[in-house]
Scaffold this active site. Structure first.
Site, PDB file in Angstrom:
ATOM      1  N   HIS A 106       0.794  -1.231   0.000  1.00 48.59           N
ATOM      2  CA  HIS A 106       0.000   0.000   0.000  1.00 48.59           C
ATOM      3  C   HIS A 106       0.831   1.289   0.000  1.00 48.59           C
ATOM      4  O   HIS A 106       0.468   2.271   0.644  1.00 48.59           O
ATOM      5  CB  HIS A 106      -0.960  -0.007   1.177  1.00 48.59           C
ATOM      6  CG  HIS A 106      -2.068  -1.010   1.055  1.00 48.59           C
ATOM      7  ND1 HIS A 106      -2.526  -1.489  -0.151  1.00 48.59           N
ATOM      8  CD2 HIS A 106      -2.821  -1.647   2.017  1.00 48.59           C
ATOM      9  CE1 HIS A 106      -3.500  -2.358   0.056  1.00 48.59           C
ATOM     10  NE2 HIS A 106      -3.689  -2.481   1.357  1.00 48.59           N
ATOM     11  N   HIS A 175      -9.613   2.114  -0.122  1.00 46.21           N
ATOM     12  CA  HIS A 175      -9.624   1.002   0.832  1.00 46.21           C
ATOM     13  C   HIS A 175     -10.767   1.151   1.846  1.00 46.21           C
ATOM     14  O   HIS A 175     -10.566   0.933   3.045  1.00 46.21           O
ATOM     15  CB  HIS A 175      -8.273   0.924   1.548  1.00 46.21           C
ATOM     16  CG  HIS A 175      -7.919  -0.444   2.048  1.00 46.21           C
ATOM     17  ND1 HIS A 175      -8.650  -1.093   3.021  1.00 46.21           N
ATOM     18  CD2 HIS A 175      -6.909  -1.284   1.724  1.00 46.21           C
ATOM     19  CE1 HIS A 175      -8.099  -2.260   3.274  1.00 46.21           C
ATOM     20  NE2 HIS A 175      -7.043  -2.416   2.496  1.00 46.21           N
ATOM     21  N   GLU A 309     -11.555  -3.620  -3.353  1.00 49.81           N
ATOM     22  CA  GLU A 309     -10.499  -2.714  -3.775  1.00 49.81           C
ATOM     23  C   GLU A 309     -10.213  -2.933  -5.259  1.00 49.81           C
ATOM     24  O   GLU A 309      -9.502  -3.860  -5.635  1.00 49.81           O
ATOM     25  CB  GLU A 309      -9.241  -2.951  -2.948  1.00 49.81           C
ATOM     26  CG  GLU A 309      -9.465  -2.895  -1.446  1.00 49.81           C
ATOM     27  CD  GLU A 309      -8.343  -3.578  -0.691  1.00 49.81           C
ATOM     28  OE1 GLU A 309      -7.167  -3.210  -0.895  1.00 49.81           O
ATOM     29  OE2 GLU A 309      -8.627  -4.502   0.107  1.00 49.81           O
TER      30      GLU A 309
END
Length: 346
Positions: A106, A175, A309
């Site tokens: 991420h 997210h 996602e």
């Protein structure tokens, strides 16, 4: 007609003020923070006509500052995992910070989810912009990136755009953690899920794709018809879903299409997701364990929410057979994802 408003929401020492933007239609109300371009809340109507917040999050700024689970945030430069935090571009090897077991995830230790974005009003929404310098979190190239949230009736759309001065991997997503019963509901076991994918990506014990593209048929990953998620969670190894479902193949034309639908019968709420991205990571909040206190003092526990996602396939920079994830100088990165919130009749 969508009403757009803005108000101060706090201040981060050494980083500056954080604002809360509100998008309001007759059917849906959305709150977005300039910190991390976070979707803080989505209030939608159930079959009884009552509005309920269906996104997990926090009551104050400190909750988001200390958050390590990316609640509602835009994550990047690269969402999901990069094996060993290492990749090669144009003959040069880059090493990222390791922040997920042996891998990078991420965007790094301080990725886009922890940055304060510049916000400007647009028709029906807000545009969040960010400048990421060359070498940011170890990635090459100076990058200009934006995500534009617009609300039209029941549909919330996120449009992602980016440009880079050097070739660099990119994979942007939001997210948000959803529970259609309301963010205080203890589980998602009573949610019915469908995902329009014939294939998924198996992963190793550290959640890196093995390189195989496997059919969903005859497996717990088959969501081509609606499936009640509670019983299905017991069938998948690893404590729940955290897998990419393949929505298109490498080289397929760019197009937005409906890819997932989630239905909660008790409230009547329905979430439909469409995207131009080649994959969607279906995640069932497997690592939440009650130690995080969210809105209204609610303890967030395992399987209390789901994430859809929309993104490229994980570790694509290291897997040549996966869809291309490089953004090159002179090119534009652009993707769309829409979340439509409706309710079934009584």
């Amino acid at each position: 007609m969508t009403q757009v408003g803005c108000q101060p929401w706090g201040n981060l020492p050494r980083h500056g003020p954080v604002d809360l933007w509100t998008l309001q239609s007759h059917q849906v109300r959305v709150e977005v923070l300039t910190l991390g371009a976070i979707i803080r809340s989505v209030c939608s109507k159930g079959k009884d006509g009552q509005m309920e917040d269906v996104v997990l999050g926090f009551d104050d700024l400190e909750g988001y500052v200390s958050d390590k689970r990316y609640f509602g945030a835009v994550v990047g430069r690269v969402a999901n995992r990069i094996a060993q935090g290492r990749f090669e571009v144009d003959g040069k090897t880059y090493q990222l910070d390791i922040n997920n077991g042996p891998h990078a995830v991420h965007g790094g230790l301080r990725g886009f989810s922890k940055a304060i974005w510049l916000a400007t009003a647009v028709e029906g929404g807000v545009k969040m912009s960010l400048s990421s310098p060359d070498g940011d979190q170890g990635y090459p190239g100076e990058m200009e990136v934006s995500v534009t949230y617009t609300l039209q009736g029941e549909k919330l759309t996120a449009e992602y755009q980016a440009w880079s001065s050097k070739s660099t991997p990119i994979n942007l997503t939001n997210h948000s953690y959803f529970n259609l019963a309301g963010q205080a509901a203890p589980t998602i076991n009573d949610h019915e899920v469908s995902i329009s994918a014939q294939f998924y990506l198996p992963v190793d014990d550290t959640s890196i794709p093995t390189g195989e593209v496997k059919t969903v048929g005859g497996s717990p990953f088959d969501f081509r018809k609606p499936v009640l998620i509670g019983p299905r969670l017991k069938e998948v190894r690893g404590g729940g879903f955290d897998h990419t479902f393949c929505l298109s193949s490498p080289g397929d034309p760019w197009t937005e299409r409906l890819v997932a639908r989630v239905y909660h019968s008790a409230s009547g709420r329905i979430l439909e997701v469409s995207t131009s991205q080649p994959g969607v990571q279906f995640y069932t909040a497997n690592v939440l364990d009650g130690t995080i206190t969210g809105k209204g003092g609610v303890k967030y526990r395992k399987h209390c929410a789901f994430c859809l996602e929309t993104q490229n396939w994980p570790d694509a920079i290291n897997q040549a057979s996966f869809p291309d994830c490089l953004l090159r100088p002179g090119e534009e990165y652009r993707h769309l994802t829409s979340f439509t919130f409706t309710s079934a009749d009584c």
